[in-house]
Write a protein that holds these residues in place. Sequence first.
Motif, PDB file in Angstrom:
ATOM      1  N   THR A 274       7.840  50.261 -36.840  1.00 39.39           N
ATOM      2  CA  THR A 274       8.397  51.563 -36.500  1.00 39.39           C
ATOM      3  C   THR A 274       8.763  51.584 -35.026  1.00 39.39           C
ATOM      4  O   THR A 274       7.953  51.173 -34.186  1.00 39.39           O
ATOM      5  CB  THR A 274       7.372  52.681 -36.790  1.00 39.39           C
ATOM      6  OG1 THR A 274       6.961  52.571 -38.155  1.00 39.39           O
ATOM      7  CG2 THR A 274       7.970  54.056 -36.551  1.00 39.39           C
ATOM      8  N   ALA A 275       9.962  52.059 -34.716  1.00 34.23           N
ATOM      9  CA  ALA A 275      10.384  52.168 -33.315  1.00 34.23           C
ATOM     10  C   ALA A 275       9.532  53.231 -32.628  1.00 34.23           C
ATOM     11  O   ALA A 275       9.427  54.355 -33.120  1.00 34.23           O
ATOM     12  CB  ALA A 275      11.869  52.519 -33.227  1.00 34.23           C
ATOM     13  N   GLY A 276       8.885  52.834 -31.517  1.00 34.07           N
ATOM     14  CA  GLY A 276       8.022  53.769 -30.811  1.00 34.07           C
ATOM     15  C   GLY A 276       8.014  53.495 -29.320  1.00 34.07           C
ATOM     16  O   GLY A 276       8.516  52.469 -28.863  1.00 34.07           O
TER      17      GLY A 276
ATOM     18  N   PRO B 289      16.512  55.694 -32.847  1.00 31.07           N
ATOM     19  CA  PRO B 289      15.618  56.799 -32.487  1.00 31.07           C
ATOM     20  C   PRO B 289      14.156  56.447 -32.773  1.00 31.07           C
ATOM     21  O   PRO B 289      13.874  55.645 -33.679  1.00 31.07           O
ATOM     22  CB  PRO B 289      16.082  57.956 -33.383  1.00 31.07           C
ATOM     23  CG  PRO B 289      17.189  57.470 -34.220  1.00 31.07           C
ATOM     24  CD  PRO B 289      17.439  56.025 -33.921  1.00 31.07           C
ATOM     25  N   ILE B 290      13.236  57.066 -32.027  1.00 32.72           N
ATOM     26  CA  ILE B 290      11.797  56.915 -32.272  1.00 32.72           C
ATOM     27  C   ILE B 290      11.517  57.262 -33.736  1.00 32.72           C
ATOM     28  O   ILE B 290      12.054  58.245 -34.248  1.00 32.72           O
ATOM     29  CB  ILE B 290      10.990  57.860 -31.345  1.00 32.72           C
ATOM     30  CG1 ILE B 290      11.244  57.554 -29.881  1.00 32.72           C
ATOM     31  CG2 ILE B 290       9.498  57.829 -31.683  1.00 32.72           C
ATOM     32  CD1 ILE B 290      10.661  56.266 -29.394  1.00 32.72           C
ATOM     33  N   GLY B 291      10.716  56.478 -34.387  1.00 32.78           N
ATOM     34  CA  GLY B 291      10.355  56.743 -35.782  1.00 32.78           C
ATOM     35  C   GLY B 291      11.186  55.946 -36.779  1.00 32.78           C
ATOM     36  O   GLY B 291      10.880  55.949 -37.973  1.00 32.78           O
ATOM     37  N   THR B 292      12.233  55.270 -36.306  1.00 30.68           N
ATOM     38  CA  THR B 292      13.037  54.432 -37.196  1.00 30.68           C
ATOM     39  C   THR B 292      12.158  53.321 -37.783  1.00 30.68           C
ATOM     40  O   THR B 292      11.349  52.727 -37.078  1.00 30.68           O
ATOM     41  CB  THR B 292      14.204  53.790 -36.414  1.00 30.68           C
ATOM     42  OG1 THR B 292      15.035  54.834 -35.909  1.00 30.68           O
ATOM     43  CG2 THR B 292      15.027  52.853 -37.291  1.00 30.68           C
ATOM     44  N   LYS B 293      12.305  53.049 -39.074  1.00 27.31           N
ATOM     45  CA  LYS B 293      11.539  51.989 -39.745  1.00 27.31           C
ATOM     46  C   LYS B 293      12.395  50.732 -39.868  1.00 27.31           C
ATOM     47  O   LYS B 293      13.561  50.803 -40.253  1.00 27.31           O
ATOM     48  CB  LYS B 293      11.126  52.417 -41.158  1.00 27.31           C
ATOM     49  CG  LYS B 293      10.298  53.678 -41.213  1.00 27.31           C
ATOM     50  CD  LYS B 293       8.859  53.388 -40.992  1.00 27.31           C
ATOM     51  CE  LYS B 293       8.039  54.659 -41.204  1.00 27.31           C
ATOM     52  NZ  LYS B 293       6.793  54.616 -40.474  1.00 27.31           N
ATOM     53  N   LEU B 294      11.800  49.612 -39.567  1.00 32.10           N
ATOM     54  CA  LEU B 294      12.406  48.300 -39.823  1.00 32.10           C
ATOM     55  C   LEU B 294      11.533  47.642 -40.885  1.00 32.10           C
ATOM     56  O   LEU B 294      10.354  47.389 -40.656  1.00 32.10           O
ATOM     57  CB  LEU B 294      12.443  47.445 -38.552  1.00 32.10           C
ATOM     58  CG  LEU B 294      12.824  45.965 -38.739  1.00 32.10           C
ATOM     59  CD1 LEU B 294      14.251  45.833 -39.265  1.00 32.10           C
ATOM     60  CD2 LEU B 294      12.683  45.218 -37.422  1.00 32.10           C
ATOM     61  N   ILE B 295      12.097  47.402 -42.059  1.00 26.86           N
ATOM     62  CA  ILE B 295      11.344  46.834 -43.185  1.00 26.86           C
ATOM     63  C   ILE B 295      11.910  45.454 -43.480  1.00 26.86           C
ATOM     64  O   ILE B 295      13.097  45.315 -43.761  1.00 26.86           O
ATOM     65  CB  ILE B 295      11.445  47.748 -44.422  1.00 26.86           C
ATOM     66  CG1 ILE B 295      10.905  49.148 -44.074  1.00 26.86           C
ATOM     67  CG2 ILE B 295      10.690  47.146 -45.603  1.00 26.86           C
ATOM     68  CD1 ILE B 295      11.282  50.224 -45.048  1.00 26.86           C
ATOM     69  N   VAL B 296      11.065  44.453 -43.346  1.00 26.95           N
ATOM     70  CA  VAL B 296      11.497  43.066 -43.529  1.00 26.95           C
ATOM     71  C   VAL B 296      10.689  42.458 -44.679  1.00 26.95           C
ATOM     72  O   VAL B 296       9.463  42.535 -44.694  1.00 26.95           O
ATOM     73  CB  VAL B 296      11.269  42.238 -42.246  1.00 26.95           C
ATOM     74  CG1 VAL B 296      11.675  40.789 -42.460  1.00 26.95           C
ATOM     75  CG2 VAL B 296      12.030  42.845 -41.077  1.00 26.95           C
ATOM     76  N   THR B 297      11.404  41.877 -45.632  1.00 24.32           N
ATOM     77  CA  THR B 297      10.753  41.196 -46.755  1.00 24.32           C
ATOM     78  C   THR B 297      11.154  39.728 -46.748  1.00 24.32           C
ATOM     79  O   THR B 297      12.325  39.407 -46.570  1.00 24.32           O
ATOM     80  CB  THR B 297      11.162  41.841 -48.104  1.00 24.32           C
ATOM     81  OG1 THR B 297      10.735  43.196 -48.107  1.00 24.32           O
ATOM     82  CG2 THR B 297      10.545  41.106 -49.281  1.00 24.32           C
ATOM     83  N   ALA B 298      10.175  38.860 -46.910  1.00 24.47           N
ATOM     84  CA  ALA B 298      10.437  37.422 -47.078  1.00 24.47           C
ATOM     85  C   ALA B 298       9.912  37.029 -48.451  1.00 24.47           C
ATOM     86  O   ALA B 298       8.809  37.409 -48.844  1.00 24.47           O
ATOM     87  CB  ALA B 298       9.743  36.618 -45.988  1.00 24.47           C
TER      88      ALA B 298
END
Length: 137
Positions: free
Chosen positions: A67-69, A117-126
Amino acid sequence: MSRREYVSRFPCAEPGCPEKSYTVAGTQRERADDYKAQRLRPWRCYRHTRPDEVLAADNLERTATMTAGRSQYAPNWRRPDEMEYLSGQYWLGDSETSVGSGILHGPGFKAIAGDFPIGTKLIVTARIELPSEEGES
Ligand SMILES: [Zn+2]
């Protein structure tokens, strides 16, 4: 005049692992700090640091959410008993032990936390796909 270097090698803390770290300190004080850090938090190799994250035949898929923080505290790498304040915006993990980064990248993507923006989610799957029994070409 060449400067003296103090080389330290520490074995991986995982029993039976042959890996060793290689640390070079510029002063005896830095070398003493390296040994203190080793006592407080014994070094572990890449495979044995968070071993549940290593993809394997019985661990074929992993998903991580960051999460962007704003700023965070992180252990000082040379003195892990001390925390240092990091200013700026980072991708932060959902556990207390995960240390974020302002930039995350992998094959095919780059994500800069400050671009969102703050709170943006980065979801990475391998995900690993093993070859079929018949074999594929
Ligand atoms: Zn190891």
